[in-house]
Design a protein around this motif. Sequence first.
Motif, mmCIF file in Angstrom:
data_model
loop_
_atom_site.group_PDB
_atom_site.id
_atom_site.type_symbol
_atom_site.label_atom_id
_atom_site.label_comp_id
_atom_site.label_asym_id
_atom_site.label_seq_id
_atom_site.Cartn_x
_atom_site.Cartn_y
_atom_site.Cartn_z
ATOM 1 N N ALA A 41 0.834 -1.206 0.000
ATOM 2 C CA ALA A 41 0.000 0.000 0.000
ATOM 3 C C ALA A 41 0.867 1.254 0.000
ATOM 4 N N MET A 42 2.122 1.112 -0.450
ATOM 5 C CA MET A 42 3.067 2.230 -0.426
ATOM 6 C C MET A 42 3.458 2.646 -1.839
ATOM 7 N N ASN A 43 3.884 3.893 -1.965
ATOM 8 C CA ASN A 43 4.534 4.337 -3.194
ATOM 9 C C ASN A 43 5.913 3.694 -3.248
ATOM 10 N N VAL A 44 6.465 3.576 -4.442
ATOM 11 C CA VAL A 44 7.751 2.899 -4.608
ATOM 12 C C VAL A 44 8.742 3.813 -5.317
ATOM 13 N N PHE A 45 10.013 3.696 -4.918
ATOM 14 C CA PHE A 45 11.103 4.489 -5.485
ATOM 15 C C PHE A 45 12.282 3.581 -5.809
ATOM 16 N N PHE A 46 12.964 3.891 -6.913
ATOM 17 C CA PHE A 46 14.179 3.185 -7.304
ATOM 18 C C PHE A 46 15.283 4.221 -7.508
ATOM 19 N N THR A 74 3.812 11.326 1.905
ATOM 20 C CA THR A 74 5.206 10.908 2.067
ATOM 21 C C THR A 74 5.908 10.873 0.714
ATOM 22 N N ARG A 75 5.219 10.417 -0.310
ATOM 23 C CA ARG A 75 5.769 10.405 -1.672
ATOM 24 C C ARG A 75 6.198 11.814 -2.067
ATOM 25 N N GLN A 76 5.283 12.772 -1.896
ATOM 26 C CA GLN A 76 5.596 14.142 -2.287
ATOM 27 C C GLN A 76 6.703 14.728 -1.413
ATOM 28 N N SER A 77 6.714 14.368 -0.139
ATOM 29 C CA SER A 77 7.772 14.856 0.760
ATOM 30 C C SER A 77 9.138 14.371 0.295
ATOM 31 N N ILE A 78 9.222 13.108 -0.137
ATOM 32 C CA ILE A 78 10.485 12.556 -0.629
ATOM 33 C C ILE A 78 10.908 13.270 -1.916
ATOM 34 N N ILE A 79 9.968 13.503 -2.806
ATOM 35 C CA ILE A 79 10.272 14.222 -4.047
ATOM 36 C C ILE A 79 10.780 15.632 -3.728
ATOM 37 N N ASP A 80 10.069 16.344 -2.866
ATOM 38 C CA ASP A 80 10.448 17.722 -2.532
ATOM 39 C C ASP A 80 11.793 17.774 -1.807
ATOM 40 N N LEU A 81 11.999 16.871 -0.860
ATOM 41 C CA LEU A 81 13.256 16.836 -0.112
ATOM 42 C C LEU A 81 14.424 16.544 -1.058
ATOM 43 N N SER A 82 14.239 15.574 -1.942
ATOM 44 C CA SER A 82 15.279 15.225 -2.919
ATOM 45 C C SER A 82 15.646 16.420 -3.788
ATOM 46 N N SER A 84 15.280 19.526 -3.059
ATOM 47 C CA SER A 84 15.943 20.563 -2.257
ATOM 48 C C SER A 84 17.421 20.244 -2.046
ATOM 49 N N TRP A 85 17.784 18.961 -2.032
ATOM 50 C CA TRP A 85 19.190 18.571 -1.887
ATOM 51 C C TRP A 85 19.979 18.865 -3.155
ATOM 52 N N GLY A 86 19.345 18.677 -4.320
ATOM 53 C CA GLY A 86 20.001 18.945 -5.589
ATOM 54 C C GLY A 86 21.157 18.020 -5.926
ATOM 55 N N GLU A 87 21.157 16.819 -5.398
ATOM 56 C CA GLU A 87 22.283 15.902 -5.577
ATOM 57 C C GLU A 87 22.085 14.885 -6.698
ATOM 58 N N PHE A 88 20.850 14.703 -7.131
ATOM 59 C CA PHE A 88 20.530 13.740 -8.190
ATOM 60 C C PHE A 88 19.209 14.159 -8.806
ATOM 61 N N ASP A 89 18.919 13.609 -9.979
ATOM 62 C CA ASP A 89 17.659 13.910 -10.645
ATOM 63 C C ASP A 89 16.516 13.156 -9.968
ATOM 64 N N VAL A 90 15.370 13.785 -9.906
ATOM 65 C CA VAL A 90 14.153 13.162 -9.389
ATOM 66 C C VAL A 90 13.196 13.071 -10.566
ATOM 67 N N VAL A 91 12.790 11.844 -10.904
ATOM 68 C CA VAL A 91 12.040 11.624 -12.129
ATOM 69 C C VAL A 91 10.763 10.846 -11.829
ATOM 70 N N LYS A 144 18.122 5.350 4.455
ATOM 71 C CA LYS A 144 18.404 5.770 5.832
ATOM 72 C C LYS A 144 18.288 7.284 5.975
ATOM 73 N N ARG A 145 18.804 8.016 4.986
ATOM 74 C CA ARG A 145 18.770 9.479 5.041
ATOM 75 C C ARG A 145 17.343 10.004 5.000
ATOM 76 N N PHE A 146 16.519 9.429 4.104
ATOM 77 C CA PHE A 146 15.123 9.859 4.052
ATOM 78 C C PHE A 146 14.428 9.606 5.386
ATOM 79 N N PHE A 147 14.612 8.416 5.938
ATOM 80 C CA PHE A 147 13.969 8.101 7.215
ATOM 81 C C PHE A 147 14.419 9.075 8.293
#
Length: 168
Positions: A41-46, A74-82, A84-91, A144-147
């Motif tokens: 029941a969760m969103n998924v990220f790779f 939580t999905r949107q929070s991960i996208i937004d946080l990523s 804001s870091w600017g370290e990799f592309d979020v797609v 770990k960083r996201f958590f």
Amino acid sequence: AAKVGGNYAGSMKPQTDASNRGYSQILWVFGEEEEITEVGAMNVFFFLEKEDGSKGRELVTPPLTRGDILPGVTRQSIIDLSKSWGEFDVVERSITLPEVRKAASEGRLIEAFGAGTAAVVTPISHIEHKGSDIEIPATGDLTKRFFSDLMGIQYGRIEGPEGWSVKI
């Protein structure tokens, strides 16, 4: 789209079958191309090394535009946080099981995780696909960083992006 308990009734039998085989969740896919939708029941990220040889990295999650993915907080929070870091592309794009298998076999699959309100982030260590496992390094540094960051923001231990928290 609405998130209600009845949405998950159809998952109970497959989840029980997966549990009986030693798996803790189900990765939902559809169509001939085996497009990945969600995990349980969760969103998924790779998290992947890009295939173009650029040595860049990308965090990929299925898009909301197809209508089969719920727009989780939580999905949107991960996208937004990523971002804001600017370290990799979020797609936000379609990703298939064959693509994940290929990335794993080429050593480009860095990690994968599910994300949701109750779980926050949960690592994925392997995916059974057509009788064999796709091995995934877990628990990865990004998971770990996201958590850590999401819990830190939630409990006021660290400053989140502008507007995320309001002291009362």
